[in-house]
Design an enzyme around this catalytic site. Sequence first.
Site, mmCIF file in Angstrom:
data_model
loop_
_atom_site.group_PDB
_atom_site.id
_atom_site.type_symbol
_atom_site.label_atom_id
_atom_site.label_comp_id
_atom_site.label_asym_id
_atom_site.label_seq_id
_atom_site.Cartn_x
_atom_site.Cartn_y
_atom_site.Cartn_z
ATOM 1 N N ARG A 23 -8.721 0.584 -0.235
ATOM 2 C CA ARG A 23 -7.210 -0.373 -0.023
ATOM 3 C C ARG A 23 -8.215 -1.911 -0.171
ATOM 4 N NH1 ARG A 23 -2.715 1.592 2.828
ATOM 5 N NH2 ARG A 23 -1.688 -0.274 1.128
ATOM 6 N N SER A 25 -6.261 -4.274 1.187
ATOM 7 C CA SER A 25 -5.499 -5.317 1.672
ATOM 8 C C SER A 25 -6.904 -6.035 3.063
ATOM 9 C CB SER A 25 -4.419 -4.878 2.080
ATOM 10 O OG SER A 25 -4.738 -3.503 3.330
ATOM 11 N N LYS A 93 -1.802 8.102 8.912
ATOM 12 C CA LYS A 93 -0.200 8.184 8.753
ATOM 13 C C LYS A 93 0.099 8.030 7.145
ATOM 14 C CE LYS A 93 1.090 3.243 9.892
ATOM 15 N NZ LYS A 93 1.975 2.953 8.341
ATOM 16 N N ASP A 94 -0.940 7.664 6.398
ATOM 17 C CA ASP A 94 -0.661 7.493 4.743
ATOM 18 C C ASP A 94 -1.336 8.375 3.885
ATOM 19 O OD1 ASP A 94 0.900 4.700 4.813
ATOM 20 O OD2 ASP A 94 -1.223 4.095 5.589
ATOM 21 N N SER A 139 10.340 1.979 6.263
ATOM 22 C CA SER A 139 9.458 3.493 7.277
ATOM 23 C C SER A 139 11.750 4.361 7.477
ATOM 24 C CB SER A 139 9.518 3.936 7.671
ATOM 25 O OG SER A 139 9.045 4.647 8.736
ATOM 26 N N LEU A 140 11.220 5.246 6.322
ATOM 27 C CA LEU A 140 12.747 6.056 6.928
ATOM 28 C C LEU A 140 12.522 6.802 8.202
ATOM 29 C CD1 LEU A 140 13.141 8.452 3.566
ATOM 30 C CD2 LEU A 140 14.547 6.561 4.838
ATOM 31 N N ARG A 141 11.547 7.092 8.682
ATOM 32 C CA ARG A 141 11.344 7.375 10.424
ATOM 33 C C ARG A 141 12.078 6.003 11.069
ATOM 34 N NH1 ARG A 141 8.416 6.382 13.721
ATOM 35 N NH2 ARG A 141 6.958 4.692 12.841
ATOM 36 N N ARG A 142 11.455 5.258 11.240
ATOM 37 C CA ARG A 142 11.852 3.831 11.615
ATOM 38 C C ARG A 142 13.079 3.887 11.817
ATOM 39 N NH1 ARG A 142 6.122 0.594 10.290
ATOM 40 N NH2 ARG A 142 5.261 1.627 12.277
ATOM 41 N N ARG A 159 8.536 -4.020 1.708
ATOM 42 C CA ARG A 159 7.491 -3.664 1.757
ATOM 43 C C ARG A 159 6.232 -5.028 1.649
ATOM 44 N NH1 ARG A 159 6.857 0.423 -2.143
ATOM 45 N NH2 ARG A 159 4.707 0.107 -1.670
ATOM 46 N N ARG A 165 4.658 -8.672 4.755
ATOM 47 C CA ARG A 165 6.006 -8.488 5.538
ATOM 48 C C ARG A 165 5.688 -9.420 7.053
ATOM 49 N NH1 ARG A 165 5.816 -1.951 6.352
ATOM 50 N NH2 ARG A 165 4.962 -1.453 4.248
ATOM 51 N N CYS A 252 7.260 10.956 2.719
ATOM 52 C CA CYS A 252 7.824 9.533 3.322
ATOM 53 C C CYS A 252 9.643 9.687 2.903
ATOM 54 C CB CYS A 252 7.548 8.730 2.308
ATOM 55 S SG CYS A 252 6.134 7.508 1.874
#
Length: 319
Positions: A23, A25, A93-94, A139-142, A159, A165, A252
């Site tokens: 990627r 970034s 993690k992605d 993040s749903l986890r966070r 996002r 961010r 996710c």
Amino acid sequence: MPSSPTPTSSAPSAPLSIVIATRESRLALWQAEHVQSLLRARGHAVDLLGMTTKGDQILDRTLSKVGGKGLFVKELETALEEGRAHVAVHSLKDVPMELPEGFELACVMEREDPRDAFVSPRYARLADLPQGAVVGTSSLRRQVLLHALRPDLVIQPLRGNLDTRLRKLDEGRYDAIVLAAAGLKRLGLEDRIRAVFEPDEMLPAAGQGALGLEVRAQRHDLVQAVAPLAHQATWLCVAAERAVSRALGGSCSVPLAAHGRWADGGRTLRLDGAWGDPEGVRPLVRVQVSAPVATLPEAEALGSAVAAQLRASGAQIPA
């Protein structure tokens, strides 16, 4: 899905011409350039192929609503399949828990700090936030872990790449945001970290802080070339963590955390798992299992045991 190859030391491979898909970034390029420098030091000729993935393009919706983690890796895998690139560098993690047929996780590198970081221009730690403060994360986890720590907070979607961010935070859209400490440290942005969450308060995502190298399964020469970059202790940890997520449909759209830590002089792996209800109705479920681990099958068995205990404690697999 077959297990990843057991990480082993390897004899020096013949020099190869390797193209790394990445990627574009700043963080992804840092990661790819890091791998590039390590492979060049071993005599390989290495170039980069920068790509923009759908996950980078779709920024107005959460990943759970537009296709999940695979949006960050599909274009890179297509480049491998078409021969335009030979190795893809991913933040683990992605990476989806199931790789497509014909692809292989050939190497897991030594982990950076796996913890989450609290970032804020005004507040030193989560406990200092006033009631009703706005915290950014997609993040749903966070989200579920933050809710367990501070149910009074307002969690808003966030996002974009790391720099985006941080810019949104600096523009005043949030009182604080939560990011992976690894990315901030890799880019020399440690001074933005006001506090880190220890795993006992905010359990990291499976694979957080680790880099994985993906290749086409039949490219045994590439597997041999990247083998010296592998870090066995990290690989075993993330294999156990990813096994938890795989057993529980980890994506996710599942608020799931899994994190392994070594004990007993590196012979015993202590694996924590946590599941949260995305609707906030059921309480947070958290379990811990320890076992001697020396191989990837043993690591994956430990992950399966944690997943079974999470299910027995109330964690639910999405339909």
